[in-house]
Each structure stands twice: as structure tokens, then as C-alpha cells.
Design a protein around this motif. Structure first.
Motif, mmCIF file in Angstrom:
data_model
loop_
_atom_site.group_PDB
_atom_site.id
_atom_site.type_symbol
_atom_site.label_atom_id
_atom_site.label_comp_id
_atom_site.label_asym_id
_atom_site.label_seq_id
_atom_site.Cartn_x
_atom_site.Cartn_y
_atom_site.Cartn_z
ATOM 1 N N ASN A 402 0.839 -1.209 0.000
ATOM 2 C CA ASN A 402 0.000 0.000 0.000
ATOM 3 C C ASN A 402 0.873 1.258 0.000
ATOM 4 O O ASN A 402 0.570 2.221 -0.713
ATOM 5 N N ASP A 434 4.764 6.014 5.210
ATOM 6 C CA ASP A 434 5.170 6.470 3.874
ATOM 7 C C ASP A 434 4.987 7.977 3.797
ATOM 8 O O ASP A 434 4.361 8.586 4.680
ATOM 9 N N ILE A 447 -11.192 2.173 5.333
ATOM 10 C CA ILE A 447 -10.140 1.464 4.591
ATOM 11 C C ILE A 447 -9.938 0.007 5.019
ATOM 12 O O ILE A 447 -9.431 -0.802 4.259
ATOM 13 N N THR A 453 -11.732 -0.062 -1.637
ATOM 14 C CA THR A 453 -10.526 0.317 -2.372
ATOM 15 C C THR A 453 -10.764 1.618 -3.120
ATOM 16 O O THR A 453 -11.914 1.949 -3.458
ATOM 17 N N THR A 454 -9.689 2.345 -3.328
ATOM 18 C CA THR A 454 -9.779 3.503 -4.216
ATOM 19 C C THR A 454 -9.065 3.159 -5.518
ATOM 20 O O THR A 454 -8.804 4.023 -6.342
ATOM 21 N N LYS A 455 -8.715 1.864 -5.630
ATOM 22 C CA LYS A 455 -8.001 1.403 -6.821
ATOM 23 C C LYS A 455 -8.944 0.600 -7.722
ATOM 24 O O LYS A 455 -10.156 0.672 -7.570
ATOM 25 N N HIS A 459 -9.072 -5.141 -6.102
ATOM 26 C CA HIS A 459 -8.319 -4.703 -4.934
ATOM 27 C C HIS A 459 -9.235 -4.683 -3.715
ATOM 28 O O HIS A 459 -10.397 -5.036 -3.790
ATOM 29 N N GLY A 460 -8.678 -4.234 -2.609
ATOM 30 C CA GLY A 460 -9.543 -3.963 -1.458
ATOM 31 C C GLY A 460 -9.509 -4.986 -0.344
ATOM 32 O O GLY A 460 -10.260 -4.881 0.617
ATOM 33 N N LEU A 463 -5.921 -4.482 3.521
ATOM 34 C CA LEU A 463 -5.999 -4.040 4.913
ATOM 35 C C LEU A 463 -6.938 -4.902 5.742
ATOM 36 O O LEU A 463 -6.667 -5.171 6.916
HETATM 37 P P1 ADP Z 1 -6.143 -2.065 -1.832
HETATM 38 O O1 ADP Z 1 -4.820 -1.487 -1.458
HETATM 39 O O2 ADP Z 1 -6.039 -3.313 -2.612
HETATM 40 O O3 ADP Z 1 -7.103 -1.087 -2.392
HETATM 41 P P2 ADP Z 1 -6.399 -2.217 0.970
HETATM 42 O O4 ADP Z 1 -7.432 -2.853 1.850
HETATM 43 O O5 ADP Z 1 -5.011 -2.602 1.219
HETATM 44 O O6 ADP Z 1 -6.836 -2.519 -0.493
HETATM 45 O O7 ADP Z 1 -6.551 -0.670 1.124
HETATM 46 C C1 ADP Z 1 -7.794 -0.051 1.033
HETATM 47 C C2 ADP Z 1 -7.658 1.395 0.655
HETATM 48 O O8 ADP Z 1 -7.016 2.125 1.719
HETATM 49 C C3 ADP Z 1 -6.804 1.633 -0.528
HETATM 50 O O9 ADP Z 1 -7.529 1.488 -1.728
HETATM 51 C C4 ADP Z 1 -6.361 3.077 -0.311
HETATM 52 O O10 ADP Z 1 -7.347 3.978 -0.694
HETATM 53 C C5 ADP Z 1 -6.251 3.171 1.190
HETATM 54 N N1 ADP Z 1 -4.841 3.028 1.656
HETATM 55 C C6 ADP Z 1 -4.306 1.940 2.236
HETATM 56 N N2 ADP Z 1 -3.023 2.173 2.566
HETATM 57 C C7 ADP Z 1 -2.738 3.424 2.198
HETATM 58 C C8 ADP Z 1 -1.564 4.264 2.254
HETATM 59 N N3 ADP Z 1 -0.411 3.837 2.784
HETATM 60 N N4 ADP Z 1 -1.661 5.518 1.773
HETATM 61 C C9 ADP Z 1 -2.805 5.960 1.247
HETATM 62 N N5 ADP Z 1 -3.939 5.228 1.149
HETATM 63 C C10 ADP Z 1 -3.911 3.978 1.620
#
Ligand code: ADP
Length: 497
Positions: A402, A434, A447, A453-455, A459-460, A463
Motif C-alpha cells: 500500500n 510512507d 479502509i 478500495t480507491t483502486k 483490490h480492497g 488491509l
Molecule cells: P487495496 O490497497 O487493494 O485497495 P487495501 O485494503 O489494502 O486494499 O486498502 C484499502 C484502501 O485504503 C486503498 O484502496 C487506499 O485507498 C487506502 N490506503 C491503504 N493504505 C494506504 C496508504 N499507505 N496511503 C494511502 N492510502 C492507503
């Protein structure tokens, strides 16, 4: 007697004739029954020896002229008087009355008493003749039997097991509420005298009959045998059955006594446990495979990214895009496998946190874009945590992935570890920080949701997987972030005591 009275009334009513009087006296005194004659006022005129003894007296003189009120408690004497009055008033005898007698000391005895009117020659009632048999012993035995029967019935009716007795022909002669339920009927009357063939499908009843024949013929008890019972309503239950031969006092087998305990719930639970065990091994396998595949796929994806920068040829770039898309699909499947395996498995072994963090830092150094600077900060003497190192590895991997994605234009990734204490509990805190784009405050709560996810699609899970692993280790994750100023994830894990 009436006839005789007419002929010689004087003699019979007063028992004056010497010989006859002696004979009668002797006879009466030999009789074990209690005999007394009372006048119209309930006073004793005559008693035999047995009666005298019952009154606790030695001398006949002491009995004569006394009433029941002199020897018995008031309630008893009143009851006697009631019966006496009835006989005297109506001339009707009272026959075989069961009497409870309490004497002045409170001792209770039982009599079976007959009272008849005593008439003179003119047929007038002049008194009452009373003959009583002491039935105290019989009553005591009966009440003891009653108490035993009551105890047995209480047991039989209240034990949750099904309890029954059958005669040698397999006919029910005793059933309890548990057995009624088993037979699918409401009342005893619907069960008594019937056999299993009246209730169960023929094959089921025949099977019961066969095993019961062994008990009846060989006299062998059947102890705790598991039986599958298809109830009359089609419901399948598992029963732990015991069948014992029932013998008469001569030792002849006259039937059997059975107890059945419903173990269906226990069986189901066992099945669930073995199912859970199977799931656990599948989960273990899935996690292992996913972990290995992940290690294979990550360098492939990174190499593709690097290659893309080096290649100009449109066609090659298209092929690369295809390869990348497929590798991503593979990565998604791996994530799902990890998601599935999460929580199902998990070792609890000592884990060296610094070692783990160093591995991740090395991985990031090897694979991340050089625009991302990697820093580590480990406090000395870090405590050990207890857990599953592969799962914890996964947590850190998800967090650094991430972080990398949050810094497309480069930045600094810091991996740190230190000891901490909260509410008297020793914790090890792993920090992944980071300097990337950060997280909007309104998204901070979301999150950790699965599939948030914002991707892109697929994804998602990063976390949410990380959080459930950390939770299963008794820990928690805290996040701090300001949009544009990066994010810091702190994983708190309980230290080994
Ligand atoms: P993914 O990364 O596959 O989308 P995650 O569950 O790991 O799924 O994360 C969920 C969301 O949390 C991400 O889509 C992102 O928007 C946000 N996120 C997680 N880690 C970070 C980070 N280090 N910096 C910014 N946004 C983060």
C-alpha cells in the motif's frame, strides 16, 4: 345368634352359663383380632385379651367403663365415635373400615374394623360389638412399596432419556415421556401393549427386534450401543441404547428394560468439529500455496513494470500488458485464497519481529522503484511475539505494498519497530510509514472494510486481511494520515510473556 337369643336371651346376652362363658372367653382370648363390646355411651363392657394388650393394660378391670377418649388421641376417638353413633343410630353395621389410629403417645397403627349393633332379646340395640384386625404391617409394607414405586416413577418420568420396559413379546408395558416423544405419541395409552412394528418402518422395527431377541434369549445385556433411529415422522436421530434383560423373582427372563439417550446433538457437534478440522487443513494449504505464489508473482509484476519502461515496440507493450493483466488476476486469486485461509489457520510460535521486518525491508529494497527510499529503525531488545510468522509476514507485505502504491512518484518508506506498554500489557509496535498521498479523513474509517478500495476492481482485501490476522493475534492496528503528507500504520502485537 338372633335365633338363639329368642330361645334363651338371658343366657346369651350376659354370657352367664359358666361352661359356655369360659369356653367363649378362652376362644376370644386366643383370637389375634381385637374384640370389644361397648354400651350405648361408648364405654367398654367387655374386651378380649388382644384388645387389652393393644390398650397397654394388664387387668381387664382397667378397660371396663372406659371410652376411646381414654386411650387414643382426640381425633382418633372422635372418628370412632362417629362410626359407633352411625351403627347405634341406624342399626347398620360398618364393615371392614380401614382405620388410622393414633394413641396418646402419638404411635400410629392401622386397623381393619367391623362394627355391628348388639341387640337384646327385644331386638333393641343395647350396644356395639367391634372386631378389629391389626393391619399396620401390611399398610407399612404397602406404603413402603408405594414410596418405592413413586421414586421409580419420578426417576423414569423425569430423566431426559427414553426409558421403557417390554414383555417377552416386545410389547411395551412401561414408557416414559422421553419414549413417548420417540414413538411420536402423546399418551401412555397409545403406547402400552404395542410393539415397535406399530410405530417404526418395518426394517427399523425388525432391526430392534433382532437385537432384543438376543437380550431375551441369551440374557445378555446390550450396553451403550449407538443406534440410528428414524422416528415415525421421518426425523433421523442417533440414540445411545442400553437394553437389559428383565427377570422375575425366579430368574426367568420375562422381558427387557431399555434406556435410550439421544446423542444427535453430540453427533452433530462431532461432525461440525471434524468439518472445522477439514476446513482448517484446507485453509492451511491455501495459505501456504498463496504465500508461495505471491513470492513468485510479485517479482514478475515488478519486472513487467521495469520492462515496460525499456520497451518501445507497440506489439511488445501489448503483450506485456496482457502478461501484466494475467499476473494481476493471479494476484487477485492469491488474495482471495489468503482471505479464505485467514483465521482458519494460524500457528502460535515465537516470532522475532525485527527479523520479520528486515525481511520485508529487504524485499522492498530489491523490488521497489529506486525513487522510493527505504529506512529501518529498530529499537534494541525488541520483545518476541507469539504468532504465525507467515501471517505476520503477510500483514507487513500488504502494508508496504500500500505504501508503495501511495508513492507513485517516489518518497520514503520507513519500517520501524519498538516495545510499548498499554494497560499493563506488553506490546511490540511495528510501524510502516510512507510519505505518499495520504488518506482523506472521511475514508479513514472505511479502509479496513473488505473490498474497500480507491483502486481498480480486484483490490480492497489488503488491509482487511491484515487487520483480521492482527486481531487473531490479539493485537490491533492504528492509522494516522493527512492527505498529501503520507500515512503511518502501526501494528500492535502482544509480546510473549
Ligand atoms: P487495496 O490497497 O487493494 O485497495 P487495501 O485494503 O489494502 O486494499 O486498502 C484499502 C484502501 O485504503 C486503498 O484502496 C487506499 O485507498 C487506502 N490506503 C491503504 N493504505 C494506504 C496508504 N499507505 N496511503 C494511502 N492510502 C492507503
Amino acid at each position: 345368634m338372633t335365633k338363639k337369643n329368642k330361645r334363651s336371651p338371658k343366657k346369651d346376652t350376659s354370657l352367664q352359663t359358666l361352661d359356655e362363658s369360659h369356653l367363649l372367653r378362652a376362644l376370644m382370648d386366643l383370637m389375634p383380632d381385637l374384640i370389644s363390646v361397648k354400651d350405648l355411651h361408648g364405654k367398654n363392657i367387655w374386651v378380649n385379651r388382644a384388645k387389652l394388650k393393644e390398650l397397654g393394660l394388664q387387668d381387664f378391670k382397667d378397660a371396663i367403663g372406659k371410652t376411646a377418649f381414654d386411650f387414643f388421641d382426640r381425633a382418633t376417638a372422635e372418628k370412632f365415635k362417629q362410626d359407633d353413633d352411625h351403627v347405634l343410630k341406624t342399626g347398620q353395621p360398618v364393615v371392614n373400615r380401614q382405620e388410622k389410629i393414633t394413641d396418646k403417645n402419638g404411635t400410629v397403627r392401622w386397623h381393619l374394623t367391623t362394627k355391628v349393633p348388639w341387640r337384646n332379646g327385644g331386638n333393641e340395640i343395647i350396644g356395639i360389638i367391634i372386631i378389629s384386625r391389626d393391619i399396620t404391617k401390611r399398610i407399612e409394607v404397602e406404603s413402603k412399596l408405594d414410596a418405592e414405586r413413586n421414586l421409580l416413577r419420578t426417576l423414569v418420568d423425569n430423566l431426559p432419556d427414553c426409558i421403557y420396559a417390554k414383555d417377552a413379546g416386545g410389547r411395551k408395558i412401561l414408557v416414559n415421556p422421553g419414549d413417548l416423544k420417540n414413538l411420536g405419541v402423546k399418551t401412555e395409552a397409545e403406547a402400552i401393549g404395542k410393539t415397535d412394528f406399530d410405530f417404526f418402518p418395518k426394517e427399523v422395527a425388525a432391526e430392534f427386534f433382532k437385537t432384543e431377541q438376543r437380550v431375551l434369549e441369551k440374557g445378555e445385556a446390550l450396553i451403550n450401543q449407538e443406534e440410528k433411529v428414524v422416528r415415525p415422522n421421518g426425523e433421523v436421530r442417533w440414540v445411545l441404547t442400553t437394553k437389559i434383560p428383565w427377570r422375575d423373582t425366579n430368574g426367568k427372563i420375562i422381558g427387557l428394560v431399555g434406556i435410550g439417550r439421544d446423542i444427535t446433538d453430540k453427533k452433530n457437534l462431532e461432525e461440525q468439529i471434524s468439518q472445522a478440522r477439514r476446513m482448517e487443513s484446507i485453509g492451511r494449504l491455501a495459505t501456504g500455496v498463496a504465500h508461495d505464489l505471491n513470492n513468485i508473482l510479485t517479482p514478475i509484476l515488478i519486472s513487467i513494470e521495469l520492462l515496460r519502461k525499456k520497451l518501445q515496440d507497440e506489439e511488445y507493450l501489448k503483450m506485456l500488458a496482457k502478461a501484466e493483466a494475467n499476473a494481476h488476476r493471479g494476484a487477485d486469486i492469491i488474495k482471495q485464497m489468503l482471505w479464505f485461509g485467514r483465521g482458519l489457520v494460524g500457528q502460535r510460535l515465537p516470532v522475532n519481529v525485527q527479523h520479520l521486518a528486515e525481511q520485508i525491508a529487504q524485499f522492498a529494497t530489491d523490488t521497489f522503484n529506486k525513487s522510493i527510499k527505504i529506512k529501518t529503525q529498530f529499537a534494541p531488545d525488541l520483545w518476541t511475539v507469539t504468532g504465525d510468522s507467515a501471517q505476520l509476514h503477510q500483514v507487513l507485505l500488504n502494508l508496504v505494498a500500500n505504501a508503495r502504491e501511495a508513492m507513485p512518484n517516489g518518497g520514503t518508506l520507513t519500517i520501524a519497530a519498538r516495545n510499548a506498554a498499554a494497560d499493563g500489557q506488553r506490546l511490540v509496535v511495528l510501524e510502516i510509514a510512507d510519505t505518499g498521498e495520504g488518506i482523506a479523513p472521511e475514508l479513514l474509517d472505511r479502509i479496513f472494510e473488505p473490498f474497500f478500495t480507491t483502486k481498480d476492481v480486484g483490490h480492497g482485501l489488503g488491509l482487511s486481511t491484515a487487520l483480521s490476522i492482527v486481531k487473531s493475534h490479539g493485537g490491533f492496528i492504528k492509522v494516522e494520515s493527512q492527505p498529501g503528507h503520507g500515512a503511518t500504520f502501526r501494528v500492535h502485537l502482544p509480546a510473549q510473556n
